[in-house]
Design an enzyme around this catalytic site. Structure first.
Site, mmCIF file in Angstrom:
data_model
loop_
_atom_site.group_PDB
_atom_site.id
_atom_site.type_symbol
_atom_site.label_atom_id
_atom_site.label_comp_id
_atom_site.label_asym_id
_atom_site.label_seq_id
_atom_site.Cartn_x
_atom_site.Cartn_y
_atom_site.Cartn_z
ATOM 1 N N HIS A 139 7.956 -23.663 4.020
ATOM 2 C CA HIS A 139 9.312 -23.601 3.454
ATOM 3 C C HIS A 139 10.213 -24.710 3.991
ATOM 4 O O HIS A 139 11.242 -25.014 3.396
ATOM 5 C CB HIS A 139 9.931 -22.212 3.658
ATOM 6 C CG HIS A 139 10.345 -21.946 5.063
ATOM 7 N ND1 HIS A 139 9.500 -21.396 5.989
ATOM 8 C CD2 HIS A 139 11.513 -22.167 5.709
ATOM 9 C CE1 HIS A 139 10.126 -21.286 7.141
ATOM 10 N NE2 HIS A 139 11.342 -21.757 7.002
ATOM 11 N N GLU B 138 14.613 -22.567 18.562
ATOM 12 C CA GLU B 138 15.242 -21.332 18.101
ATOM 13 C C GLU B 138 15.820 -20.611 19.303
ATOM 14 O O GLU B 138 15.265 -20.700 20.403
ATOM 15 C CB GLU B 138 14.205 -20.400 17.478
ATOM 16 C CG GLU B 138 13.456 -20.953 16.299
ATOM 17 C CD GLU B 138 12.328 -20.004 15.894
ATOM 18 O OE1 GLU B 138 12.585 -19.128 15.057
ATOM 19 O OE2 GLU B 138 11.225 -20.129 16.421
ATOM 20 N N ARG C 82 0.804 -1.228 0.000
ATOM 21 C CA ARG C 82 0.000 0.000 0.000
ATOM 22 C C ARG C 82 0.836 1.278 0.000
ATOM 23 O O ARG C 82 0.445 2.269 -0.604
ATOM 24 C CB ARG C 82 -0.904 0.030 1.247
ATOM 25 C CG ARG C 82 -2.023 -0.974 1.214
ATOM 26 C CD ARG C 82 -2.650 -1.083 2.576
ATOM 27 N NE ARG C 82 -1.627 -1.404 3.583
ATOM 28 C CZ ARG C 82 -1.842 -1.584 4.863
ATOM 29 N NH1 ARG C 82 -3.045 -1.465 5.345
ATOM 30 N NH2 ARG C 82 -0.873 -1.890 5.692
ATOM 31 N N LYS D 39 2.164 -19.690 5.020
ATOM 32 C CA LYS D 39 1.600 -20.116 6.304
ATOM 33 C C LYS D 39 1.525 -18.894 7.222
ATOM 34 O O LYS D 39 2.312 -17.960 7.037
ATOM 35 C CB LYS D 39 2.442 -21.218 6.926
ATOM 36 C CG LYS D 39 3.846 -20.749 7.374
ATOM 37 C CD LYS D 39 4.186 -21.174 8.755
ATOM 38 C CE LYS D 39 5.066 -20.182 9.433
ATOM 39 N NZ LYS D 39 5.745 -20.508 10.607
ATOM 40 N N ASP E 226 1.995 -21.553 14.977
ATOM 41 C CA ASP E 226 3.096 -21.055 14.153
ATOM 42 C C ASP E 226 4.045 -22.171 13.714
ATOM 43 O O ASP E 226 4.610 -22.103 12.619
ATOM 44 C CB ASP E 226 3.881 -19.996 14.951
ATOM 45 C CG ASP E 226 4.922 -19.295 14.096
ATOM 46 O OD1 ASP E 226 4.555 -18.809 13.006
ATOM 47 O OD2 ASP E 226 6.103 -19.231 14.505
ATOM 48 N N LYS F 177 10.843 -20.944 21.305
ATOM 49 C CA LYS F 177 11.689 -19.776 21.043
ATOM 50 C C LYS F 177 12.551 -19.537 22.276
ATOM 51 O O LYS F 177 12.215 -19.969 23.373
ATOM 52 C CB LYS F 177 10.820 -18.553 20.783
ATOM 53 C CG LYS F 177 10.124 -18.602 19.425
ATOM 54 C CD LYS F 177 9.578 -17.255 19.042
ATOM 55 C CE LYS F 177 8.938 -17.290 17.671
ATOM 56 N NZ LYS F 177 9.907 -17.423 16.567
ATOM 57 N N HIS G 190 5.219 -26.951 10.344
ATOM 58 C CA HIS G 190 6.567 -27.543 10.208
ATOM 59 C C HIS G 190 6.715 -28.893 10.926
ATOM 60 O O HIS G 190 7.217 -29.859 10.358
ATOM 61 C CB HIS G 190 7.631 -26.605 10.778
ATOM 62 C CG HIS G 190 7.643 -25.246 10.151
ATOM 63 N ND1 HIS G 190 7.366 -25.042 8.820
ATOM 64 C CD2 HIS G 190 7.908 -24.033 10.662
ATOM 65 C CE1 HIS G 190 7.464 -23.745 8.556
ATOM 66 N NE2 HIS G 190 7.787 -23.115 9.656
HETATM 67 P P1 NDP Z 1 4.977 -7.746 7.303
HETATM 68 O O1 NDP Z 1 4.028 -7.130 8.251
HETATM 69 O O2 NDP Z 1 6.434 -7.480 7.473
HETATM 70 O O3 NDP Z 1 4.602 -7.289 5.821
HETATM 71 C C1 NDP Z 1 3.293 -7.185 5.359
HETATM 72 C C2 NDP Z 1 3.327 -6.648 3.943
HETATM 73 O O4 NDP Z 1 2.009 -6.588 3.431
HETATM 74 C C3 NDP Z 1 3.913 -5.258 3.813
HETATM 75 O O5 NDP Z 1 4.594 -5.166 2.580
HETATM 76 C C4 NDP Z 1 2.673 -4.380 3.798
HETATM 77 O O6 NDP Z 1 3.019 -3.141 3.209
HETATM 78 C C5 NDP Z 1 1.753 -5.264 2.948
HETATM 79 N N1 NDP Z 1 0.332 -5.054 3.105
HETATM 80 C C6 NDP Z 1 -0.396 -5.032 4.249
HETATM 81 N N2 NDP Z 1 -1.686 -4.813 3.977
HETATM 82 C C7 NDP Z 1 -1.784 -4.710 2.641
HETATM 83 C C8 NDP Z 1 -2.865 -4.477 1.749
HETATM 84 N N3 NDP Z 1 -4.113 -4.302 2.186
HETATM 85 N N4 NDP Z 1 -2.599 -4.418 0.431
HETATM 86 C C9 NDP Z 1 -1.342 -4.594 -0.038
HETATM 87 N N5 NDP Z 1 -0.301 -4.812 0.749
HETATM 88 C C10 NDP Z 1 -0.511 -4.867 2.079
HETATM 89 O O7 NDP Z 1 4.663 -9.299 7.302
HETATM 90 P P2 NDP Z 1 5.650 -10.515 6.924
HETATM 91 O O8 NDP Z 1 6.338 -10.213 5.651
HETATM 92 O O9 NDP Z 1 6.474 -10.854 8.106
HETATM 93 O O10 NDP Z 1 4.630 -11.722 6.741
HETATM 94 C C11 NDP Z 1 3.714 -11.806 5.669
HETATM 95 C C12 NDP Z 1 2.953 -13.137 5.788
HETATM 96 O O11 NDP Z 1 3.875 -14.189 5.637
HETATM 97 C C13 NDP Z 1 2.287 -13.320 7.145
HETATM 98 O O12 NDP Z 1 1.093 -14.035 6.985
HETATM 99 C C14 NDP Z 1 3.306 -14.153 7.893
HETATM 100 O O13 NDP Z 1 2.709 -14.917 8.912
HETATM 101 C C15 NDP Z 1 3.837 -15.028 6.781
HETATM 102 N N6 NDP Z 1 5.183 -15.524 7.030
HETATM 103 C C16 NDP Z 1 6.212 -14.671 7.308
HETATM 104 C C17 NDP Z 1 7.479 -15.156 7.519
HETATM 105 C C18 NDP Z 1 8.638 -14.232 7.785
HETATM 106 O O14 NDP Z 1 9.773 -14.728 7.850
HETATM 107 N N7 NDP Z 1 8.428 -12.946 7.924
HETATM 108 C C19 NDP Z 1 7.780 -16.609 7.476
HETATM 109 C C20 NDP Z 1 6.632 -17.412 7.119
HETATM 110 C C21 NDP Z 1 5.391 -16.872 6.928
HETATM 111 P P3 NDP Z 1 2.114 -1.825 3.370
HETATM 112 O O15 NDP Z 1 1.913 -1.623 4.845
HETATM 113 O O16 NDP Z 1 2.886 -0.755 2.701
HETATM 114 O O17 NDP Z 1 0.853 -2.133 2.675
#
Ligand code: NDP
Length: 491
Positions: free
Chosen positions: A182, A220, A53, A152, A239, A344, A244
């Site tokens: 993963h 972890e 966004r 996930k 989680d 953790k 996993h």
């Molecule tokens: P973050 O909160 O770091 O990132 C979320 C992303 O989504 C940002 O880029 C945000 O950007 C975007 N976003 C949020 N709302 C919207 C919207 N309405 N439209 C478009 N973009 C949107 O989360 P993570 O990257 O940590 O995790 C993402 C998913 O992956 C989660 O479900 C998490 O559980 C899963 N996951 C994450 C892991 C990790 O290592 N981080 C590992 C395994 C799974 P903006 O605010 O600019 O919109």
């Protein structure tokens, strides 16, 4: 050398990363795509669209992505030249995935979609999965060459998972849905299948007649880092165990598939999940332990209690540790306990599986009473497989001592190049359309069916997490769980 064409990859592909500025995208997906680009493993005509966004221009997104990539990729693998050519593939599009109208902007950015494989990677909260699928359909971006990748956790319960799966299924048929875990992309995890199904050595003893019990640990040293608001609503059971640990359990216990393809492999895994003995009522108290870390030390550094982590409720009763005694009610495994454990802020970072064989039937030799073999499969931090054998100690008499036959997989394959990260392998599989290493709908739902009653039981019986100091092996009750059965965790 493998080329994209020899690997069966299409010649053109567009990868849309929803949540393109998030932790997962910046720390895992972009670095994986960079490696694939640098090693010429992506289809030549591949474009990458990062969607989120926040308003930012392409240059500032690329600067952010480069900073993160440099931090994630080994110095020897990062070159400014490779990054420049990789960056040409990447475009940032500001859009709100919950707004249908914004998908017109995405379609416009894509310009051409005819004949191109379209990978929609949903690195967002699961609450956005269904709206994104619907909006893709409305925008004409869910055609036969489109695939959807779901990170996930897939929901937070069976009911929410079913709702998401149904909504996705209305737009994408199952063969085009890639539910990622993963762990399944890790070389060592795939090696579990090689160990079991490409060696005759273990198969005859891989059953309840010979195996006393199995331990699966994923621990972890990290805390919740920047993911407090997500983790505090999820906890270790949702989680880690739901995905996993149960996936590892499936790979250790499934029957040999009739073929190595997506349907055959997943048919066998789902049978295990369906055969898991339910844990509910009193069993929840007897067969599970929840824990939550208190202040302690990791690597000599003082670390705060879970309660004091960023974005965590200061009276949270979320578990950061779980130990479960699982049972598989089928012919091969009846009577064998499977101890699963994850946490953790534990003493060490490791993922390992221990197969404890039964002791020899009588003490024919020296001090051999109770002597038993043990197979360790270490997935992290080192990839090792070792077998503990009993051997005669040098000297007079027949004193037996355990010794290890130890295989270090990194050394065994040391002539090969850099080992791929799990996301590299899995992204290529999605592009190719191979879902063998992804979870099928019935697998995810079977896993939630087993996990839900445990979580419900914790709440019904007011089972608050037991405290354990950061840097330890979890709460005492986890030790007791095994000690009551005359066993102990093998650290
Ligand atoms: P973050 O909160 O770091 O990132 C979320 C992303 O989504 C940002 O880029 C945000 O950007 C975007 N976003 C949020 N709302 C919207 C919207 N309405 N439209 C478009 N973009 C949107 O989360 P993570 O990257 O940590 O995790 C993402 C998913 O992956 C989660 O479900 C998490 O559980 C899963 N996951 C994450 C892991 C990790 O290592 N981080 C590992 C395994 C799974 P903006 O605010 O600019 O919109």
């Amino acid at each position: 050398m493998d080329t994209p064409a020899s690997l069966g990859l299409p010649s053109s592909c567009d990868i849309l990363v929803f949540g393109g500025s998030g932790d997962l995208a910046l720390h895992k997906l972009l670095p994986a795509l960079y490696h694939l680009h640098r090693e010429n493993r992506l289809p030549a005509d591949t474009r990458i669209f990062a969607l989120a966004r926040s308003q930012r221009d392409n240059a500032s997104y690329l600067a952010l992505a480069e900073r993160n990539c440099r931090a994630q990729v080994a110095r020897s693998d990062f070159s400014a030249e490779a990054w420049r050519s990789f960056a040409q593939r990447v475009e940032y599009v500001a859009m709100d995935a919950s707004q249908s109208a914004d998908f017109g902007r995405v379609a416009k950015a894509l310009k051409r979609t005819e004949g191109r494989v379209l990978v929609h990677y949903l690195a967002t909260a699961p609450s956005l999965f269904a709206p994104i699928a619907q909006n893709l359909k409305i925008a004409g971006l869910a055609g036969p060459l489109a695939r959807i990748v779901l990170e996930k956790p897939l929901g937070h319960s069976l009911e929410s998972a079913v709702t998401i799966n149904q909504a996705i299924g209305e737009v994408f048929d199952e063969s085009r849905v890639f539910r990622i875990d993963h762990y399944l992309g890790k070389e060592t995890v795939q090696n579990l299948m090689a160990l079991r199904f490409a060696n005759t050595l273990f198969e005859p003893v891989w059953r309840n007649g010979h195996i006393d019990h199995v331990q699966i640990t994923v621990s972890e040293t990290l805390g919740v880092e920047n993911r407090g608001s997500y983790y505090d609503h999820a906890g270790a059971m949702r989680d880690m165990v739901q995905n996993h640990l149960l996936q590892l359990l499936c790979l250790v216990t499934m029957e040999a598939p009739v073929r190595f393809d997506a349907e055959a492999v997943r048919n066998e895994k789902v049978k295990i999940l369906q055969a898991l003995g339910p844990i509910s009522g009193q069993d929840v108290q007897d067969k599970t332990v929840r824990g939550q870390y208190t202040a302690g030390h990791i690597g000599g550094q003082e670390v705060p209690a879970y309660w004091f982590e960023k974005n965590v409720d200061n009276d949270s009763d979320t578990e950061t540790f779980v130990a479960v005694q699982a049972e598989i009610d089928n012919w091969r495994w009846a009577g064998v306990p499977f101890y699963l454990r994850t946490g953790k802020r534990m003493a060490k970072k490791c993922s390992e599986i221990v197969i404890q064989f039964k002791p020899v039937p009588n003490s024919l030799i020296g001090n051999g009473a109770g002597a038993a073999n043990r197979l360790w499969i270490r997935l992290q931090p080192e990839e090792r497989i070792s077998v503990q054998l009993m051997a005669k100690a040098p000297g007079k008499g027949m004193q037996l001592e355990p010794v290890e036959l130890d295989l270090n997989l990194a050394q065994a394959f040391s002539t090969q190049k850099r080992r791929w990260d799990a996301y590299e392998r899995l992204l290529l599989d999605v592009i190719e359309g191979d879902s063998t290493l992804f979870m099928r709908r019935d697998e995810v739902e079977a896993a939630w069916s087993w996990v839900d009653p445990i979580i419900k039981g914790w709440h019904e019986h007011y089972l608050s997490p037991r405290p354990y100091p950061a840097g330890s092996n979890g709460p005492e009750q986890a030790q007791t769980l095994l000690e009551l059965q005359g066993r102990r965790w093998l650290e």
